[in-house]
Enzyme design. Structure first.
Site, PDB file in Angstrom:
ATOM      1  N   LYS A 197       0.858  -1.188   0.000  1.00 26.57           N
ATOM      2  CA  LYS A 197       0.000   0.000   0.000  1.00 26.57           C
ATOM      3  C   LYS A 197       0.885   1.226   0.000  1.00 26.57           C
ATOM      4  CE  LYS A 197      -4.513   0.940   0.484  1.00 26.57           C
ATOM      5  NZ  LYS A 197      -5.613  -0.015   0.220  1.00 26.57           N
TER       6      LYS A 197
HETATM    7  N1  GLU Z   1      -7.353   0.121  -2.978  1.00 25.98           N
HETATM    8  C1  GLU Z   1      -8.133  -1.052  -3.228  1.00 25.98           C
HETATM    9  C2  GLU Z   1      -8.180  -1.936  -2.007  1.00 25.98           C
HETATM   10  O1  GLU Z   1      -8.010  -1.483  -0.902  1.00 25.98           O
HETATM   11  C3  GLU Z   1      -7.706  -1.792  -4.487  1.00 25.98           C
HETATM   12  C4  GLU Z   1      -6.290  -2.284  -4.534  1.00 25.98           C
HETATM   13  C5  GLU Z   1      -5.871  -2.815  -5.878  1.00 25.98           C
HETATM   14  O2  GLU Z   1      -6.679  -2.892  -6.789  1.00 25.98           O
HETATM   15  O3  GLU Z   1      -4.691  -3.153  -5.986  1.00 25.98           O
HETATM   16  O4  GLU Z   1      -8.460  -3.104  -2.082  1.00 25.98           O
END
Ligand code: GLU
Length: 427
Positions: A117
């Site tokens: 993240k």
């Molecule tokens: N931000 C989204 C989540 O928390 C998607 C992450 C992604 O598609 O890599 O799952």
């Protein structure tokens, strides 16, 4: 004698923080991991965390600096995967927790990814479009050391969208000297994005709610639903609930809370907000206070905003049958216990909002093969993966007599630690 360093010195020791919440969730799963529990300390650390300075030229001629991060919690099962958020509350602690939840989410859905993240501590509303582009590009360059189509693949999260992914893709591509569409997902369709990706997280929330409601003996049609958050997740889910015959009786976004006992016209409200209107000024809703919002009586409550919303105090009074977590980390562990005692089922974030990363996975596969699927194919595969994953979580919760969250963690952590053990330690 085990001489591991205890904990992590670079994480603030704040018991309310997302990372501490995540650690408590890991403690709940460890007793169910059998011989793999030997590796469970792996889950309590991030493999790698990069903190970067992001200086940008502002339109007024000054230079501003922002703090950015990319955390890779675990890469045992594949490259890192997870979104990037732009928010003034971003911190190393939050990004680490979010990266760990991505490890769990990707493994719970059996996607071939680790968890990562990223985030920038900024309020993007205070930037011009040019400043936002420069911020995005400099951030991408700075984390360029550790991202890549086979290393770590960012995607949209809070306050980031397909345009930001396009700038990230372009910046990375310029730096490596080749167009690398697979470095991010959630891109515009014209740049190798996938049909259905924008709606995927909301669609997954809807599927999770529909299946769980059915297993509890009620239908989405005719049920009363409250949604906190009216962006890409809460907004799309609300529209799908309404299309399935539910009444959205309460909504909340950054502008405030609103209600309508007869059901809110969420399609019109969504367009109104998209054009810059304030939800609280939308016709056909009554503005209510924060306290009134949390007191609304519903069948399904969808927290689809930020972490730490469903607190201990709110869990004691909330009047609903089913909580479906559209956001990451909205429910604290203490609140989880109270909801469990009150027989309120919680479909955890790591399953309920996994539709987004699932279609991100489809996008990445399509980019690699340069062969694109139809929207019907995408939605059909999403539906199947979500339904299967939910069934497995329900079965694990019955087998181990634990909450759906701990069950999802058991499935996911077993996969992660089995990979860890098979790979062994290097050197
Ligand atoms: N931000 C989204 C989540 O928390 C998607 C992450 C992604 O598609 O890599 O799952």
């Amino acid at each position: 004698m085990n001489t591991s360093t205890p904990g992590l010195s670079y994480v603030p020791n704040n018991p309310q923080s997302p990372w501490q919440m995540y650690l408590q969730q890991v403690d709940r799963v460890t007793p169910h991991l059998g011989h793999l529990a030997r590796w469970s300390e792996t889950l309590k650390r991030c493999k790698r965390v990069l903190a970067v300075d992001i200086p940008i030229n502002k339109d007024d001629g000054t230079v501003a600096h922002y703090e950015g991060f990319r955390a890779q919690h675990n890469l045992s099962r594949g490259p890192g995967k997870g979104g990037v958020r732009f928010h003034p509350d971003v911190s190393i602690d939050e990004v680490m927790a979010l990266s760990a939840w991505m490890t769990v989410k990707n493994a719970a859905l059996n996607l071939p990814y680790g968890g990562a993240k990223g985030g920038v501590r900024v309020d993007p509303k205070l930037l011009t479009r040019g400043e936002l582009e420069r911020l995005t590009r400099r951030y991408t360059s700075e984390i360029g050391l550790i991202i890549g189509p086979d290393k770590d693949i960012p995607a949209p999260d809070v306050n980031t969208n397909d345009q930001i992914m396009a700038w990230m893709m372009d910046t990375y591509s310029m730096n490596v000297g080749a167009t690398a569409t697979g470095v991010v997902t959630g891109k515009p369709i014209a740049l190798g994005g996938s049909l259905g990706r924008r709606e995927a997280t909301g669609r997954g929330v809807y599927i999770a709610a529909r299946e769980t409601a059915r297993s509890l003996g009620f239908d989405i049609a005719g049920s009363r639903i409250v949604v906190q958050g009216f962006g890409n997740v809460g907004g799309i889910a609300a529209k799908l609930f309404k299309a399935a015959g539910a009444k959205i009786i309460g909504l909340q976004d950054a502008s405030g809370s609103v209600a309508n006992e007869g059901g809110i016209d969420v399609d019109a409200a969504f367009d109104f907000v998209a054009l810059g209107g304030k939800l609280t000024e939308f016709k056909g809703v009554t503005p209510i206070t924060e306290g009134e919002f949390w007191a609304l009586k519903s069948d399904i409550f969808v927290p689809a905003a930020l972490e730490n919303q469903l607190t201990e105090a709110r869990a004691k009074t909330i009047s609903t049958r089913l909580v479906v977590e559209g956001a990451n980390g909205p429910t604290t562990p203490a609140a989880d216990d109270i909801l469990h005692d009150r027989n309120i089922i919680v479909v955890p974030d790591v399953i309920a909002n996994a539709g987004g990363v699932t279609v991100s996975y489809f996008e990445w596969v399509q980019d690699f093969s340069s062969f694109f699927w139809t929207e019907a194919e995408i939605n059909d595969r999403l539906e199947r993966i979500m339904v299967e994953a939910l069934k497995a979580v329900v079965a694990a919760s019955e087998k181990h007599k634990v909450s759906l969250r701990t069950a999802a963690f058991i499935i996911a952590c077993t996969r992660v630690l089995a990979a860890r053990e098979l790979r062994g330690l290097y050197p």
